[in-house]
Design a protein around this motif. Structure first.
Motif, mmCIF file in Angstrom:
data_model
loop_
_atom_site.group_PDB
_atom_site.id
_atom_site.type_symbol
_atom_site.label_atom_id
_atom_site.label_comp_id
_atom_site.label_asym_id
_atom_site.label_seq_id
_atom_site.Cartn_x
_atom_site.Cartn_y
_atom_site.Cartn_z
ATOM 1 N N GLN A 61 0.823 -1.202 0.000
ATOM 2 C CA GLN A 61 0.000 0.000 0.000
ATOM 3 C C GLN A 61 0.861 1.257 0.000
ATOM 4 O O GLN A 61 0.570 2.221 -0.714
ATOM 5 C CB GLN A 61 -0.926 0.010 1.227
ATOM 6 C CG GLN A 61 -2.038 -1.024 1.202
ATOM 7 C CD GLN A 61 -1.539 -2.418 1.573
ATOM 8 O OE1 GLN A 61 -0.394 -2.582 2.015
ATOM 9 N NE2 GLN A 61 -2.393 -3.416 1.379
ATOM 10 N N ARG A 62 1.930 1.222 0.769
ATOM 11 C CA ARG A 62 2.837 2.381 0.809
ATOM 12 C C ARG A 62 3.582 2.542 -0.508
ATOM 13 O O ARG A 62 3.777 3.655 -0.995
ATOM 14 C CB ARG A 62 3.809 2.220 1.972
ATOM 15 C CG ARG A 62 3.135 2.416 3.323
ATOM 16 C CD ARG A 62 3.926 1.773 4.452
ATOM 17 N NE ARG A 62 5.213 2.424 4.694
ATOM 18 C CZ ARG A 62 6.108 1.964 5.563
ATOM 19 N NH1 ARG A 62 5.850 0.858 6.258
ATOM 20 N NH2 ARG A 62 7.246 2.604 5.742
ATOM 21 N N LEU A 63 4.020 1.431 -1.082
ATOM 22 C CA LEU A 63 4.705 1.504 -2.373
ATOM 23 C C LEU A 63 3.777 2.063 -3.447
ATOM 24 O O LEU A 63 4.172 2.924 -4.254
ATOM 25 C CB LEU A 63 5.203 0.117 -2.781
ATOM 26 C CG LEU A 63 6.308 -0.496 -1.924
ATOM 27 C CD1 LEU A 63 6.596 -1.920 -2.375
ATOM 28 C CD2 LEU A 63 7.575 0.352 -1.971
ATOM 29 N N ASP A 64 2.547 1.578 -3.463
ATOM 30 C CA ASP A 64 1.578 2.040 -4.453
ATOM 31 C C ASP A 64 1.269 3.521 -4.261
ATOM 32 O O ASP A 64 1.128 4.271 -5.234
ATOM 33 C CB ASP A 64 0.295 1.215 -4.349
ATOM 34 C CG ASP A 64 -0.715 1.579 -5.430
ATOM 35 O OD1 ASP A 64 -0.395 1.406 -6.617
ATOM 36 O OD2 ASP A 64 -1.818 2.044 -5.081
ATOM 37 N N ARG A 65 1.193 3.952 -3.020
ATOM 38 C CA ARG A 65 0.904 5.353 -2.727
ATOM 39 C C ARG A 65 2.005 6.268 -3.267
ATOM 40 O O ARG A 65 1.741 7.401 -3.667
ATOM 41 C CB ARG A 65 0.747 5.530 -1.209
ATOM 42 C CG ARG A 65 0.403 6.940 -0.770
ATOM 43 C CD ARG A 65 -0.088 6.959 0.661
ATOM 44 N NE ARG A 65 0.920 6.454 1.592
ATOM 45 C CZ ARG A 65 0.674 5.508 2.492
ATOM 46 N NH1 ARG A 65 -0.516 4.932 2.572
ATOM 47 N NH2 ARG A 65 1.635 5.123 3.325
ATOM 48 N N ARG A 66 3.211 5.769 -3.270
ATOM 49 C CA ARG A 66 4.356 6.562 -3.738
ATOM 50 C C ARG A 66 4.722 6.266 -5.195
ATOM 51 O O ARG A 66 5.785 6.618 -5.664
ATOM 52 C CB ARG A 66 5.559 6.293 -2.847
ATOM 53 C CG ARG A 66 5.393 6.816 -1.431
ATOM 54 C CD ARG A 66 5.310 8.334 -1.416
ATOM 55 N NE ARG A 66 5.304 8.848 -0.038
ATOM 56 C CZ ARG A 66 5.341 10.140 0.255
ATOM 57 N NH1 ARG A 66 5.398 11.028 -0.721
ATOM 58 N NH2 ARG A 66 5.324 10.541 1.509
#
Length: 279
Positions: A61-66
């Motif tokens: 989720q964090r990777l996708d957000r960035r």
């Protein structure tokens, strides 16, 4: 796009002349180097124990957000970075290059996002390990994109008394290690040209034959850091934001990168989707 293409075509013509002159001697050297060396595709690197590297699990989720999407097969845009990986590795392996610098003419063109996604995509190959180095000492951003809370970075390592193991981070992605940056270094040129930086590059290049090193370096037109550190990397990749740069900016960037083995360009933030995206 026409302006970019004209500049690139001109650069390709100049590169071709030099390449023809060097090809014969390179072929002889490559054949000699191949003797007694193992095939780099021979054995997969499956299980790595990071005993001296801090491991910080970064969620999808964090990777996708960035926008670090190279490892998400369900995202159609991720195929762009895996295609880039294939093209980059083909050139690096054929030339026996180990390191690559990613830059852009000016800031804000997406070079760090491209560098991070390319590093993830290469690390997905079972026979390849990757070290992603945030060498943009004036505006480090790799830790921000991976949402890593770091206490020390490349600047602190070069100016202080830290061990490399205090700084390296594995973000929970197999075969990928990050050397992050932290804060702003006004004396970036002096730090990058220091004996400690040269020793660091020698060390990380010599530790693993399977390692690809990606340097996220500053914009080529806004600081002399790239030129000062050009001897640290074998090749370069130029990231261009579609529609942002003038023809003069592109030509000047290509001129400054002459002699750095410019393997190609990436047109970023393009409004037109790649033809293979929905294959």
């Amino acid at each position: 796009m026409d302006r970019i293409q004209k500049a690139l075509d001109k650069a390709k013509q100049n590169y071709a002349k030099t390449n023809i002159q060097n090809q014969a001697s390179r072929n002889v050297s490559d054949q000699r180097d191949l003797k007694g060396k193992e095939d780099p595709l021979k054995s997969p690197i499956e299980d790595i124990n990071y005993s001296k590297t801090k491991v910080v699990e970064v969620s999808n989720q964090r990777l996708d957000r960035r926008r670090l999407i190279a490892g998400f097969y369900n995202n159609p845009q991720s195929a762009v970075f895996r295609m880039l990986r294939t093209q980059v590795l083909k050139q690096m392996r054929s030339n026996r290059w180990q390191s690559l610098a990613v830059t852009s003419p000016t800031e804000g063109e997406g070079k760090s996002v491209v560098a991070a996604n390319l590093a993830i995509a290469i690390a997905m190959e079972l026979n390849q390990t990757v070290l992603l180095v945030d060498m943009d000492l004036r505006n480090p951003s790799i830790a921000k994109y991976f949402e890593l809370n770091v206490n020390h970075g490349l600047r602190e390592y070069l100016s202080g008394d830290y061990q490399l193991s205090d700084i390296l981070i594995n973000p929970g992605i197999k075969r990928l290690v990050i050397l992050p940056g932290l804060g702003r270094a006004e004396d970036s040129a002096e730090l990058l040209s220091s004996p400690k930086m040269a020793s660091l590059v020698d060390d990380v290049r010599s530790q693993y034959d399977s390692r690809i090193i990606i340097f996220d370096v500053p914009p080529i037109l806004q600081t002399d850091d790239v030129l000062l550190s050009a001897n640290y990397f074998d090749s370069t990749l130029l990231v261009l934001e579609d529609g942002k740069n003038t023809e003069s900016n592109i030509n000047k960037s290509l001129q400054l990168l002459e002699g750095t083995n410019l393997m190609g360009t990436v047109v970023n933030k393009c409004s037109r989707a790649p033809e293979h995206q929905n294959y």
